[in-house]
Design a protein around this motif. Structure first.
Motif, PDB file in Angstrom:
ATOM      1  N   VAL A 279       0.881  -1.173   0.000  1.00  0.00           N
ATOM      2  CA  VAL A 279       0.000   0.000   0.000  1.00  0.00           C
ATOM      3  C   VAL A 279       0.915   1.219   0.000  1.00  0.00           C
ATOM      4  CG1 VAL A 279      -1.918   1.150   1.180  1.00  0.00           C
ATOM      5  CG2 VAL A 279      -1.622  -1.334   1.404  1.00  0.00           C
ATOM      6  N   THR A 280       0.839   2.047  -1.044  1.00  0.00           N
ATOM      7  CA  THR A 280       1.815   3.140  -1.196  1.00  0.00           C
ATOM      8  C   THR A 280       1.293   4.462  -0.646  1.00  0.00           C
ATOM      9  OG1 THR A 280       1.036   3.824  -3.366  1.00  0.00           O
ATOM     10  CG2 THR A 280       2.673   2.049  -3.323  1.00  0.00           C
ATOM     11  N   ARG A 281       2.238   5.232  -0.184  1.00  0.00           N
ATOM     12  CA  ARG A 281       2.010   6.615   0.251  1.00  0.00           C
ATOM     13  C   ARG A 281       0.918   6.736   1.306  1.00  0.00           C
ATOM     14  NH1 ARG A 281       2.958  10.496  -4.892  1.00  0.00           N
ATOM     15  NH2 ARG A 281       3.298  11.896  -3.141  1.00  0.00           N
ATOM     16  N   VAL A 282       1.094   5.909   2.342  1.00  0.00           N
ATOM     17  CA  VAL A 282       0.187   5.987   3.487  1.00  0.00           C
ATOM     18  C   VAL A 282       0.677   7.128   4.385  1.00  0.00           C
ATOM     19  CG1 VAL A 282      -0.712   4.733   5.496  1.00  0.00           C
ATOM     20  CG2 VAL A 282      -0.194   3.505   3.354  1.00  0.00           C
ATOM     21  N   PRO A 283      -0.205   8.011   4.851  1.00  0.00           N
ATOM     22  CA  PRO A 283       0.234   9.100   5.732  1.00  0.00           C
ATOM     23  C   PRO A 283       0.968   8.549   6.945  1.00  0.00           C
ATOM     24  CG  PRO A 283      -2.057   9.396   5.100  1.00  0.00           C
ATOM     25  CD  PRO A 283      -1.641   8.048   4.604  1.00  0.00           C
ATOM     26  N   ASP A 284       2.124   9.114   7.234  1.00  0.00           N
ATOM     27  CA  ASP A 284       2.977   8.600   8.308  1.00  0.00           C
ATOM     28  C   ASP A 284       2.593   9.249   9.636  1.00  0.00           C
ATOM     29  OD1 ASP A 284       4.874   7.268   9.675  1.00  0.00           O
ATOM     30  OD2 ASP A 284       6.589   8.329   8.798  1.00  0.00           O
ATOM     31  N   ARG A 285       1.391   8.896  10.108  1.00  0.00           N
ATOM     32  CA  ARG A 285       0.955   9.438  11.402  1.00  0.00           C
ATOM     33  C   ARG A 285       0.343   8.312  12.246  1.00  0.00           C
ATOM     34  NH1 ARG A 285      -4.252   9.159  10.010  1.00  0.00           N
ATOM     35  NH2 ARG A 285      -4.914   9.979   8.007  1.00  0.00           N
ATOM     36  N   PRO A 286       0.315   8.522  13.575  1.00  0.00           N
ATOM     37  CA  PRO A 286      -0.208   7.471  14.439  1.00  0.00           C
ATOM     38  C   PRO A 286      -1.614   7.046  14.009  1.00  0.00           C
ATOM     39  CG  PRO A 286       0.734   9.249  15.751  1.00  0.00           C
ATOM     40  CD  PRO A 286       0.713   9.721  14.335  1.00  0.00           C
ATOM     41  N   GLY A 287      -1.882   5.748  13.951  1.00  0.00           N
ATOM     42  CA  GLY A 287      -3.234   5.270  13.671  1.00  0.00           C
ATOM     43  C   GLY A 287      -3.509   4.966  12.211  1.00  0.00           C
ATOM     44  N   ALA A 288      -2.652   5.486  11.314  1.00  0.00           N
ATOM     45  CA  ALA A 288      -2.923   5.260   9.888  1.00  0.00           C
ATOM     46  C   ALA A 288      -2.856   3.766   9.561  1.00  0.00           C
ATOM     47  CB  ALA A 288      -1.933   6.039   9.039  1.00  0.00           C
ATOM     48  N   VAL A 289      -1.833   3.116  10.124  1.00  0.00           N
ATOM     49  CA  VAL A 289      -1.648   1.688   9.838  1.00  0.00           C
ATOM     50  C   VAL A 289      -2.793   0.857  10.437  1.00  0.00           C
ATOM     51  CG1 VAL A 289      -0.165  -0.275  10.375  1.00  0.00           C
ATOM     52  CG2 VAL A 289       0.822   1.837   9.495  1.00  0.00           C
ATOM     53  N   ALA A 290      -3.339   1.319  11.544  1.00  0.00           N
ATOM     54  CA  ALA A 290      -4.466   0.610  12.161  1.00  0.00           C
ATOM     55  C   ALA A 290      -5.663   0.581  11.212  1.00  0.00           C
ATOM     56  CB  ALA A 290      -4.856   1.280  13.472  1.00  0.00           C
ATOM     57  N   HIS A 291      -5.781   1.627  10.374  1.00  0.00           N
ATOM     58  CA  HIS A 291      -6.878   1.651   9.402  1.00  0.00           C
ATOM     59  C   HIS A 291      -6.704   0.579   8.332  1.00  0.00           C
ATOM     60  CE1 HIS A 291      -9.320   4.902  10.770  1.00  0.00           C
ATOM     61  NE2 HIS A 291      -8.287   5.741  10.854  1.00  0.00           N
ATOM     62  N   ILE A 292      -5.477   0.106   8.150  1.00  0.00           N
ATOM     63  CA  ILE A 292      -5.250  -0.995   7.201  1.00  0.00           C
ATOM     64  C   ILE A 292      -5.567  -2.336   7.872  1.00  0.00           C
ATOM     65  CG2 ILE A 292      -3.495  -2.263   5.893  1.00  0.00           C
ATOM     66  CD1 ILE A 292      -2.038   0.364   5.442  1.00  0.00           C
ATOM     67  N   PHE A 293      -4.931  -2.569   9.033  1.00  0.00           N
ATOM     68  CA  PHE A 293      -4.975  -3.921   9.588  1.00  0.00           C
ATOM     69  C   PHE A 293      -6.237  -4.215  10.405  1.00  0.00           C
ATOM     70  CE2 PHE A 293      -0.396  -3.134   8.843  1.00  0.00           C
ATOM     71  CZ  PHE A 293      -0.256  -4.058   7.826  1.00  0.00           C
ATOM     72  N   GLY A 294      -6.871  -3.159  10.918  1.00  0.00           N
ATOM     73  CA  GLY A 294      -8.129  -3.371  11.654  1.00  0.00           C
ATOM     74  C   GLY A 294      -9.196  -3.977  10.753  1.00  0.00           C
ATOM     75  N   PRO A 295      -9.519  -3.319   9.634  1.00  0.00           N
ATOM     76  CA  PRO A 295     -10.552  -3.877   8.742  1.00  0.00           C
ATOM     77  C   PRO A 295     -10.200  -5.258   8.182  1.00  0.00           C
ATOM     78  CG  PRO A 295     -10.184  -1.564   8.259  1.00  0.00           C
ATOM     79  CD  PRO A 295      -9.121  -1.961   9.252  1.00  0.00           C
ATOM     80  N   LEU A 296      -8.889  -5.515   7.936  1.00  0.00           N
ATOM     81  CA  LEU A 296      -8.501  -6.854   7.454  1.00  0.00           C
ATOM     82  C   LEU A 296      -8.772  -7.909   8.529  1.00  0.00           C
ATOM     83  CD1 LEU A 296      -5.153  -6.044   5.588  1.00  0.00           C
ATOM     84  CD2 LEU A 296      -7.298  -6.807   4.548  1.00  0.00           C
ATOM     85  N   ALA A 297      -8.469  -7.572   9.771  1.00  0.00           N
ATOM     86  CA  ALA A 297      -8.735  -8.499  10.874  1.00  0.00           C
ATOM     87  C   ALA A 297     -10.238  -8.729  11.015  1.00  0.00           C
ATOM     88  CB  ALA A 297      -8.156  -7.961  12.181  1.00  0.00           C
TER      89      ALA A 297
END
Lengths: 421, 421
Positions: A279-297
């Motif tokens: 996933v390219t150019r994800v904003p580098d701020r707290p919580g951004a990555v959680a928006h990826i892995f939360g919905p996948l889980a």
């Protein structure tokens, strides 16, 4: 005298000639004075035939009736094996899932075994009667038939072995044991005499498909000693010809007994059914990555390796991870639906990857396992795309085309090659 | 609203396309507001396949395990029909023999149905759920599976109909009812609207094989109204298109209702599976004949027609009788072993004979039925070898080659021919 559970798969039960061979093998064990229960699969191809009828009936078939239909395959083979044993002069009877009963939870077509009533079963076994039990099936609280999901007969065998406190659960397959790696890739792969539950789980889940993963987990939980061995070997061979799967403590004890050293690495596994997603150019701020892995889980998609790349434009990052290949399409859907929340630029899927793992309880007490791996692969110009580790495993993601090369390189690097004959 | 048991045989269940047709037919009956239980056979050919495995396992296979194996055929079709109904929006569930349970006696492979628990079944049917029940199977006192013997699904259907006090038991076959005689012999044979249990028993046991004899006996005993009809007819036809099998009282009532006259003769049956045995020069003294028929009865050989010929040498007589063709060899063995006691000269077997019967409850109140029969046959030069009668039947034994001619002659003589279209 021991109490032994023997389990035979569909290939061993495919037709009366093979069932007679199975019966001869059971008879041999009985004649050594052991108490025996046999867990059987349906004839090879039969479950597919029955599932085919269900799919023809309706794409969304009723799972309770599916269980009624598919459980019949193992019912047939248990009756046939019991009558064949009797015809050979070995006292035997079949015990269907609902007759013992083998109680399961209420999940049709993917049930989990709860407890098994063993009073009648043990009385019968103690009187010298071989118990023949269909694998894959049980009964729910409401009295209806349940099945465990494909490949569930291994789990049935381990559950029966736990319930009757068997000395050993012998699982007969079309291979003669667990190998250091896939012998089709490495001709000098060696059969392992001993492997721990944890190692077997890692070897199975990363591609060394000998036993159903769930059955290994259950054996570990219940402390059932499992032996994997071939149903095509000489049935009169009486020592332990296959691979024993045991706890780490039992492994230690047996090694001490045989005055053997523990190997650093037990085996090399590989898995081509992985997919990589960047996933390219994800904003580098707290919580951004959680928006990826939360919905996948939430979508029950299992994410394995994760790398957060650095060095992009300021305030942005690329995130790379792997999912099972079968879940790729769903994972892409989930990400697309979260585009707003995540705020990424693009999603780049890649299925031309493979995961190669070195597995061994020995690495718990040794450093340097990972660096040997990375150096060996680098020496052969194999590029590592991602890394993940556990207490007894180091996995790397590589280009799929380099899978076999990597397995061979690592098999040699860790000294697993069998001596040249 | 009525409570109806529908029974479908193996031809109707052979493959998913036919099972869908069956489901559509059941759906139609449900939509008319009826409570429905469906009893099914295994797919055509499946029971033979399973029996084949058992025979391959051992010539003397264990009957308890045989039942485990062969009962699976009906288990599969009940699950498939239930899931097909659900997919069509009709609430349905399967009830296996052990789930109700259908209790049987302890005779594996040839069990007889005892009582059937109907509390759960009726509660489910009343809630609008179609009950799908495998025919041919039950459960013994010891909790093991039993089966009823080949063709037992008709009996299962009648037993279920009796247990749930059904208004009717509809048996779907590949013919559209019971005929006055075999339509392959007499093109102008007529389908009967009504026939009594007693007539059906006589018609079935002398060769009009539509229903299993045991199921007719059970229906008579339990007062179950049975309809025989075709599974290939238009399922939307809502009146009674087949043949109703009822008690004599019900027959009378229905005839009165429709202002119809009772027929003198209901049908003409024939049976080529008879064998004639003549024992020559038996001493003509009290008890001699008992030495023939006692040992045959001990051997469970069913003797039908008996003639004691007269006019031999003084003090001697010839005894002629018939047995089922399948028992001929055994009967000859029995007689040979009794030669001393009986004191006969020779035993002459003859399988080139046939039994032709006129059947009808109407003959109870009419004289002259037998003389019409003998005269009609004599007019066409057909020689009568033996005669037997019951309250509702007159049978004659003739040369096998004259069977079809005799059937046609009698069908016309008793006014059974359909009007020419």
């Amino acid at each position: 005298m021991a109490r032994i559970v023997m389990k035979f798969g569909g290939t061993s039960m495919a037709g009366m000639e093979r069932i007679r061979n199975v019966a001869a093998r059971v008879k041999h064990v009985v004649e050594q004075g052991h108490e025996v229960a046999v867990v059987v699969s349906a004839m090879a191809g039969e479950t597919d035939r029955l599932v085919g009828f269900c799919k023809e009936a309706s794409a969304l078939y009723d799972p309770a009736e599916y269980d009624v239909v598919v459980a019949s395959g193992e019912q047939v083979t248990s009756g046939l094996l019991a009558m064949t044993l009797k015809a050979m002069g070995v006292d035997a009877r079949s015990w269907l899932g609902w007759q013992l009963p083998i109680r399961t939870n209420e999940a049709h077509a993917k049930a989990r075994i709860g407890d098994i009533d063993t009073i009648d079963l043990l009385a019968s076994m103690r009187s010298g009667t071989v118990a023949v039990i269909p694998g894959f099936q049980g009964m729910m609280e409401d009295g209806r038939i349940s099945t465990l999901g494909r490949g569930g007969s291994d789990t049935s065998a381990v559950a029966v072995a736990a319930a009757v406190k068997a000395d050993r659960c012998d699982i007969y397959t079309d291979v003669d044991g667990v190998y250091t790696t896939d012998p089709r890739i490495v001709a000098r792969a060696r059969k392992l005499d001993l492997v721990t539950y944890e190692e077997m789980l890692e070897l199975a889940s990363v591609g060394a498909k000998v036993l159903q993963t769930r059955s290994v987990g259950l054996a570990m939980k219940e402390g059932v000693v499992v032996q994997v061995l071939s149903s095509f070997d000489d049935p009169t061979q009486t020592d332990l010809p296959g691979t024993l799967i045991v706890s780490e403590e039992e492994l230690e004890a047996k090694l001490k007994e045989d005055k053997m050293e523990r190997q650093l690495i037990t085996g090399i596994a590989h898995d081509k059914n992985e997919a990589k997603i960047t996933v390219t150019r994800v904003p580098d701020r707290p919580g951004a990555v959680a928006h990826i892995f939360g919905p996948l889980a939430d979508a029950a998609i299992n994410v394995d390796m994760i790398i957060q790349n650095v060095g992009r434009d300021k305030g942005e990052t690329d995130v790379t991870f792997t999912v099972p290949g079968a879940d790729l399409a769903r994972a892409l859907d989930v990400l697309e639906s979260q585009k707003e929340e995540i705020g990424f630029n693009r999603v780049i899927p890649d299925t031309k990857v493979a995961k190669v793992s070195v597995v061994g309880v020995g690495m718990k007490s040794h450093a340097g396992v990972a660096s040997t791996m990375f150096k060996s692969l680098a020496d052969r110009g194999i590029n590592i795309l991602a890394i993940s580790t556990s207490e007894i495993k180091v996995s790397v993601l590589i280009d799929e085309d380099e899978t076999e090369l990597a397995v061979r390189v690592l098999h040699t690097a860790y000294g697993l090659d069998a001596p040249v004959a």
